[in-house]
Design a protein around this motif. Structure first.
Motif, PDB file in Angstrom:
ATOM      1  N   THR A  22      -6.468 -47.429 -73.158  1.00 37.73           N
ATOM      2  CA  THR A  22      -6.420 -47.368 -70.986  1.00 37.73           C
ATOM      3  C   THR A  22      -5.598 -48.282 -71.026  1.00 37.73           C
ATOM      4  OG1 THR A  22      -8.813 -46.282 -71.041  1.00 37.73           O
ATOM      5  CG2 THR A  22      -7.968 -46.266 -69.648  1.00 37.73           C
ATOM      6  N   LEU A  23      -5.880 -49.001 -71.107  1.00 36.28           N
ATOM      7  CA  LEU A  23      -5.095 -50.659 -69.972  1.00 36.28           C
ATOM      8  C   LEU A  23      -3.644 -50.150 -70.274  1.00 36.28           C
ATOM      9  CD1 LEU A  23      -5.246 -53.168 -68.051  1.00 36.28           C
ATOM     10  CD2 LEU A  23      -5.594 -54.672 -70.335  1.00 36.28           C
ATOM     11  N   PHE A  24      -3.102 -50.026 -71.882  1.00 38.48           N
ATOM     12  CA  PHE A  24      -1.976 -50.100 -72.476  1.00 38.48           C
ATOM     13  C   PHE A  24      -1.553 -48.887 -71.495  1.00 38.48           C
ATOM     14  CE2 PHE A  24       1.197 -47.461 -74.515  1.00 38.48           C
ATOM     15  CZ  PHE A  24       1.901 -48.645 -74.763  1.00 38.48           C
ATOM     16  N   ALA A  25      -1.661 -46.844 -71.010  1.00 41.20           N
ATOM     17  CA  ALA A  25      -1.159 -46.691 -70.525  1.00 41.20           C
ATOM     18  C   ALA A  25      -1.418 -46.770 -69.017  1.00 41.20           C
ATOM     19  CB  ALA A  25      -2.364 -45.192 -70.373  1.00 41.20           C
ATOM     20  N   PHE A  26      -2.343 -47.476 -68.151  1.00 42.77           N
ATOM     21  CA  PHE A  26      -1.705 -47.723 -67.250  1.00 42.77           C
ATOM     22  C   PHE A  26      -0.806 -48.636 -67.168  1.00 42.77           C
ATOM     23  CE2 PHE A  26      -4.853 -46.943 -63.662  1.00 42.77           C
ATOM     24  CZ  PHE A  26      -5.834 -46.074 -64.553  1.00 42.77           C
ATOM     25  N   SER A  27      -0.344 -49.239 -67.937  1.00 36.38           N
ATOM     26  CA  SER A  27       0.847 -49.987 -68.313  1.00 36.38           C
ATOM     27  C   SER A  27       2.182 -48.991 -67.479  1.00 36.38           C
ATOM     28  CB  SER A  27       1.026 -51.557 -69.107  1.00 36.38           C
ATOM     29  OG  SER A  27      -0.244 -52.076 -69.059  1.00 36.38           O
ATOM     30  N   PHE A  28       2.452 -48.074 -68.265  1.00 33.42           N
ATOM     31  CA  PHE A  28       3.099 -47.204 -67.937  1.00 33.42           C
ATOM     32  C   PHE A  28       3.583 -47.044 -66.036  1.00 33.42           C
ATOM     33  CE2 PHE A  28       4.580 -43.351 -67.100  1.00 33.42           C
ATOM     34  CZ  PHE A  28       6.093 -42.941 -67.701  1.00 33.42           C
ATOM     35  N   PHE A  29       2.647 -46.745 -65.758  1.00 35.89           N
ATOM     36  CA  PHE A  29       2.518 -46.955 -64.206  1.00 35.89           C
ATOM     37  C   PHE A  29       2.863 -47.462 -63.530  1.00 35.89           C
ATOM     38  CE2 PHE A  29      -0.460 -43.571 -65.542  1.00 35.89           C
ATOM     39  CZ  PHE A  29       0.406 -42.437 -65.202  1.00 35.89           C
ATOM     40  N   CYS A  30       3.364 -48.956 -64.043  1.00 33.68           N
ATOM     41  CA  CYS A  30       4.461 -50.362 -63.977  1.00 33.68           C
ATOM     42  C   CYS A  30       5.676 -50.533 -63.352  1.00 33.68           C
ATOM     43  CB  CYS A  30       3.462 -51.850 -63.801  1.00 33.68           C
ATOM     44  SG  CYS A  30       1.663 -51.860 -63.714  1.00 33.68           S
ATOM     45  N   PRO A  31       5.812 -49.645 -64.694  1.00 34.68           N
ATOM     46  CA  PRO A  31       7.636 -49.901 -64.510  1.00 34.68           C
ATOM     47  C   PRO A  31       8.446 -49.207 -63.376  1.00 34.68           C
ATOM     48  CG  PRO A  31       6.718 -49.794 -66.532  1.00 34.68           C
ATOM     49  CD  PRO A  31       5.699 -49.888 -65.585  1.00 34.68           C
ATOM     50  N   VAL A  32       7.167 -47.466 -63.137  1.00 31.45           N
ATOM     51  CA  VAL A  32       7.580 -46.424 -62.679  1.00 31.45           C
ATOM     52  C   VAL A  32       7.663 -46.929 -60.833  1.00 31.45           C
ATOM     53  CG1 VAL A  32       6.770 -44.230 -62.420  1.00 31.45           C
ATOM     54  CG2 VAL A  32       6.578 -45.031 -64.340  1.00 31.45           C
ATOM     55  N   LEU A  33       6.193 -47.150 -60.536  1.00 28.14           N
ATOM     56  CA  LEU A  33       6.259 -47.853 -59.274  1.00 28.14           C
ATOM     57  C   LEU A  33       7.057 -48.886 -59.042  1.00 28.14           C
ATOM     58  CD1 LEU A  33       2.217 -47.215 -59.364  1.00 28.14           C
ATOM     59  CD2 LEU A  33       3.322 -45.840 -58.325  1.00 28.14           C
ATOM     60  N   TYR A  34       7.544 -49.885 -60.103  1.00 22.62           N
ATOM     61  CA  TYR A  34       8.533 -50.368 -59.523  1.00 22.62           C
ATOM     62  C   TYR A  34       9.692 -49.926 -59.101  1.00 22.62           C
ATOM     63  CZ  TYR A  34      11.465 -55.372 -59.418  1.00 22.62           C
ATOM     64  OH  TYR A  34      11.893 -56.360 -59.468  1.00 22.62           O
ATOM     65  N   LEU A  35      10.384 -49.086 -60.048  1.00 21.56           N
ATOM     66  CA  LEU A  35      11.502 -48.068 -59.671  1.00 21.56           C
ATOM     67  C   LEU A  35      11.472 -47.793 -58.340  1.00 21.56           C
ATOM     68  CD1 LEU A  35      11.454 -45.688 -62.957  1.00 21.56           C
ATOM     69  CD2 LEU A  35      13.193 -48.518 -61.989  1.00 21.56           C
ATOM     70  N   ALA A  36      10.817 -48.204 -57.190  1.00 19.76           N
ATOM     71  CA  ALA A  36      11.176 -47.627 -55.660  1.00 19.76           C
ATOM     72  C   ALA A  36      11.198 -48.158 -55.182  1.00 19.76           C
ATOM     73  CB  ALA A  36       9.307 -47.829 -55.452  1.00 19.76           C
ATOM     74  N   SER A  37      11.221 -49.720 -55.263  1.00 12.81           N
ATOM     75  CA  SER A  37      11.960 -50.773 -55.299  1.00 12.81           C
ATOM     76  C   SER A  37      14.054 -50.822 -54.949  1.00 12.81           C
ATOM     77  CB  SER A  37      11.984 -52.173 -55.150  1.00 12.81           C
ATOM     78  OG  SER A  37      12.270 -53.549 -54.779  1.00 12.81           O
ATOM     79  N   PRO A  38      14.119 -50.216 -55.871  1.00 12.12           N
ATOM     80  CA  PRO A  38      15.945 -50.022 -56.171  1.00 12.12           C
ATOM     81  C   PRO A  38      15.831 -48.669 -56.131  1.00 12.12           C
ATOM     82  CG  PRO A  38      14.676 -50.458 -58.717  1.00 12.12           C
ATOM     83  CD  PRO A  38      14.058 -50.630 -57.827  1.00 12.12           C
ATOM     84  N   ILE A  39      15.584 -47.697 -56.138  1.00 13.34           N
ATOM     85  CA  ILE A  39      15.763 -46.529 -56.049  1.00 13.34           C
ATOM     86  C   ILE A  39      15.776 -46.577 -54.007  1.00 13.34           C
ATOM     87  CG2 ILE A  39      15.392 -43.942 -55.448  1.00 13.34           C
ATOM     88  CD1 ILE A  39      13.869 -44.473 -58.132  1.00 13.34           C
ATOM     89  N   TYR A  40      15.410 -47.681 -53.531  1.00 13.25           N
ATOM     90  CA  TYR A  40      14.974 -47.708 -51.888  1.00 13.25           C
ATOM     91  C   TYR A  40      16.086 -48.368 -51.408  1.00 13.25           C
ATOM     92  CZ  TYR A  40      14.233 -49.355 -47.095  1.00 13.25           C
ATOM     93  OH  TYR A  40      14.385 -49.922 -45.826  1.00 13.25           O
ATOM     94  N   VAL A  41      16.646 -49.387 -52.115  1.00  7.39           N
ATOM     95  CA  VAL A  41      17.673 -50.114 -51.912  1.00  7.39           C
ATOM     96  C   VAL A  41      18.983 -49.165 -51.885  1.00  7.39           C
ATOM     97  CG1 VAL A  41      19.552 -51.562 -53.003  1.00  7.39           C
ATOM     98  CG2 VAL A  41      17.505 -51.907 -52.488  1.00  7.39           C
ATOM     99  N   GLU A  42      19.207 -47.717 -53.289  1.00  7.96           N
ATOM    100  CA  GLU A  42      20.212 -47.590 -53.616  1.00  7.96           C
ATOM    101  C   GLU A  42      20.251 -45.939 -52.244  1.00  7.96           C
ATOM    102  OE1 GLU A  42      22.317 -44.492 -57.171  1.00  7.96           O
ATOM    103  OE2 GLU A  42      19.579 -44.501 -56.563  1.00  7.96           O
ATOM    104  N   GLN A  43      18.951 -45.401 -51.945  1.00  8.62           N
ATOM    105  CA  GLN A  43      19.074 -44.315 -50.962  1.00  8.62           C
ATOM    106  C   GLN A  43      20.122 -45.187 -49.424  1.00  8.62           C
ATOM    107  OE1 GLN A  43      18.388 -41.889 -50.990  1.00  8.62           O
ATOM    108  NE2 GLN A  43      18.756 -42.188 -53.433  1.00  8.62           N
ATOM    109  N   MET A  44      19.457 -45.947 -49.607  1.00  7.79           N
ATOM    110  CA  MET A  44      19.642 -47.217 -47.581  1.00  7.79           C
ATOM    111  C   MET A  44      20.825 -47.172 -47.809  1.00  7.79           C
ATOM    112  SD  MET A  44      18.125 -50.550 -46.383  1.00  7.79           S
ATOM    113  CE  MET A  44      19.174 -51.290 -47.153  1.00  7.79           C
ATOM    114  N   LEU A  45      21.951 -48.150 -49.218  1.00  9.26           N
ATOM    115  CA  LEU A  45      22.810 -48.185 -49.028  1.00  9.26           C
ATOM    116  C   LEU A  45      23.151 -46.800 -48.596  1.00  9.26           C
ATOM    117  CD1 LEU A  45      23.428 -50.974 -51.701  1.00  9.26           C
ATOM    118  CD2 LEU A  45      23.275 -51.140 -49.197  1.00  9.26           C
ATOM    119  N   ASP A  46      22.839 -45.190 -49.537  1.00  5.41           N
ATOM    120  CA  ASP A  46      24.163 -44.242 -49.937  1.00  5.41           C
ATOM    121  C   ASP A  46      24.256 -43.173 -48.812  1.00  5.41           C
ATOM    122  OD1 ASP A  46      25.424 -45.416 -52.194  1.00  5.41           O
ATOM    123  OD2 ASP A  46      24.390 -44.532 -53.125  1.00  5.41           O
ATOM    124  N   ARG A  47      22.708 -43.247 -48.084  1.00  2.00           N
ATOM    125  CA  ARG A  47      22.416 -42.507 -46.933  1.00  2.00           C
ATOM    126  C   ARG A  47      22.135 -43.111 -45.706  1.00  2.00           C
ATOM    127  NH1 ARG A  47      17.808 -38.453 -49.246  1.00  2.00           N
ATOM    128  NH2 ARG A  47      18.966 -37.161 -50.988  1.00  2.00           N
TER     129      ARG A  47
END
Length: 580
Positions: A22-47
């Motif tokens: 279960t702990l290993f499966a939960f670890s999958f969501f950490c990198p997915v949620l971290y993607l919010a930061s670079p995607i936010y930077v990209e959207q801010m610069l492009d939009r």
């Protein structure tokens, strides 16, 4: 039917596999949620930069904030869950590890328990700490490389190259520094052992003027240790510097490639910032795993050592409960050896002692008296031969039950941290509510005067932070501990070596009372006056029985002209004591 693993420790940890899954499966969501930061930077610069829309910026900022808060919360929950699992592992295994290591009858068992507990603590901390979570993160780290590749295949290539180079440096570091690092660790341990030995004997060292040469010997070991440390660290620093260069060069590499791709109209500037963020986050766990190889190797080594110890414990059969010790003591053809030695400490020792009799074991220093004593109480297991009481061999008894049926006083007495009552009662939990047992043992050993002299009597704390006792006081308390619980088989190793005349009279009185109660007693001694209270005498020399029988018969049948010097001296002493 469950399949047992070859590792006893991992078999015990299988119960925690669902939690770690279960702990290993939960670890999958950490990198997915971290993607919010670079995607936010990209959207801010492009939009936002082009539309100049504050509403868009507000919505994007709120979404990114929510996702990053969830990311932080999930990270906290992961660490909290790992800590909880680690505590559960400790609750399940720590007592077993402690008991197994302490119960070992191998040579060096006194040092084995602390080392085993240190190994277990290392494994538990690994299973509950950041090293394991770094492994989980490293498994999902390729997700970032995939996203980088989706932005541009060139970014993906850079990420893979960085991973490969970091791995190569780590492997070279291990191979080229392993020998020097091993020598440094061995000399470091040897230096610490030497310094601890000097510290334990600091009083004697100072009084005898031994400190200057011991200081020089320690410094020689210390210099050799530092030499190998410098040799190892000199090579390590080269690889550490190269690894730091790679970490610092990530930004240069990404922005160089990103600029070239931007000039070729293949990516935007925001894509380059996103690629840089993804590389740092994706390579972080992998870099942590690679550079932390030594920690993982230490954990695997600890697991191997614990497995070896647990296999030894599992190889011992479960023993049924047997009645209290009754009957004659029969020692048949016992051979005992020191660890790693082919010279026997006990050589074909055979004798029979009737129930309720007192045996005095005598002989010169190094004759094997203490070795025999340890074998008689099961502390040492002979390589061959048997030791039986009544109809049962000592090895047939459950060790804990056997300990309650016998009394034992070792030559070197050590008391445990706790109250005087706890030490006398062998830390029996029932003794606190039923003090009659340890009071009776104290009266039988004749230590009431000692108890009255202590600041809090039976409640006096003993140990590093408690009341300091002399060697004679420790011996008297050990005698009371030996007779606690009314044992019928009692073995005393040099019981009067540290006693004054008054305390020795209490010991002799105790022996008379025990003999009157039908107890079988074995006493190893250098003070031959105690033999006046013995029924039989066993003479040992170089681990071999030279004489055994009734006390007076031993003296009468030793021919003075042919007897070895040790027996001649013993015979003369016994005759003089008998005539007086």
């Amino acid at each position: 039917m469950k399949v047992k693993l070859s590792s006893p420790l991992l078999n015990e940890l299988r119960a925690f596999l669902p939690a770690y899954t279960t702990l290993f499966a939960f670890s999958f969501f950490c990198p997915v949620l971290y993607l919010a930061s670079p995607i936010y930077v990209e959207q801010m610069l492009d939009r936002v930069m082009f539309s100049r829309s504050v509403d868009t910026l507000t919505v994007l900022a709120l979404i990114a904030t929510f996702l990053l808060v969830m990311y932080a919360l999930l990270e906290w929950l992961r660490k909290k869950a790992a800590t909880t699992i680690g505590n559960a592992i400790d609750a399940k295994l720590s007592r077993t590890i402690f008991e197994t290591a302490t119960r070992s009858d191998k040579s060096g068992a006194a040092m084995r328990a602390p080392a085993a507990m240190a190994d277990f603590n290392m494994v538990r901390d690994f299973l509950a700490g950041n090293l394991l979570l770094a492994l989980f993160d490293a498994f999902w780290a390729p997700l970032f490389i995939i996203v980088m590749t989706l932005v541009s295949w060139m970014f993906g290539v850079i990420g893979l190259v960085m991973i490969v180079l970091t791995g190569v440096l780590a492997v070279l570091n291990h191979r080229l520094t392993k020998a020097d690092a091993g020598r440094h660790q061995r000399l470091s341990s040897k230096t610490q052992e030497f310094s601890h030995a000097v510290a334990r004997n600091s009083e004697t060292v100072r009084v005898l003027g031994m400190l200057p040469p011991l200081r020089d010997r320690w410094y020689d070991l210390h210099l050799r240790m530092l030499g190998w440390q410098s040799a190892a660290y000199g090579k390590i620093e080269i690889f550490v510097s190269a690894t730091k260069f790679l970490r610092a060069y990530q930004m240069v590499g990404i922005f160089t490639v990103g600029t070239l791709l931007y000039l070729a109209n293949e990516v935007t500037l925001s894509n380059t910032f996103v690629a840089m963020t993804l590389m740092m986050r994706g390579l972080g766990p992998i870099d942590q795993v690679i550079t932390g190889w030594k920690s993982y190797a230490m954990v695997f080594g600890a697991i191997t050592r614990l497995d070896e110890m647990l296999r030894e414990a599992q190889a011992q059969s479960v023993k049924v409960s047997l009645p209290r010790l009754r009957g004659p003591l029969t020692v048949s053809r016992v051979f005992a050896f020191a660890a790693g030695s082919d010279k026997p400490l006990l050589n074909d020792v055979t004798f029979t002692l009737g129930e309720g009799r007192v045996l005095g074991v005598i002989g010169p220093s190094g004759a094997g008296k203490s070795c025999l004593v340890r074998a008689l109480v099961g502390a040492w297991v002979p390589r061959s031969g048997s030791i039986a009481i009544g109809d049962h061999d000592l090895t047939h008894w459950n060790e804990d039950e056997l300990g309650r049926y016998l009394g034992y006083m070792p030559q070197d007495v050590e008391l445990l941290p706790g109250t005087l009552a706890e030490n006398i009662s062998r830390f029996d939990p029932a003794a606190a509510s039923n003090p009659d047992g340890f009071i009776a043992a104290a009266e039988l050993a004749g230590i009431q005067d000692l108890i009255r002299s202590l600041p809090q009597g039976y409640n006096t704390m003993i140990g590093p932070n408690g009341h300091v006792l002399s060697g004679g006081q420790r011996s008297r308390i050990a005698l009371a501990r030996a007779v606690y619980g009314d044992p019928k088989f009692i073995v005393l190793d040099e019981p009067n070596s540290n006693l004054d005349a008054l305390a020795e009279q209490s010991l002799l009185s105790m022996i008379q009372k025990l003999r009157s109660s039908g107890a079988t007693i074995v006493i190893s001694t250098h003070k031959l006056n105690i033999l006046n209270y013995c029924d039989d005498v066993l003479v040992l020399n170089n681990g071999t029985v030279q004489a055994f029988g009734a006390r007076d018969q031993i003296v009468n049948r030793i021919p003075r002209s042919t007897a070895p010097p040790a027996l001649t001296v013993i015979a003369g002493t016994l005759e003089s004591q008998r005539s007086s």
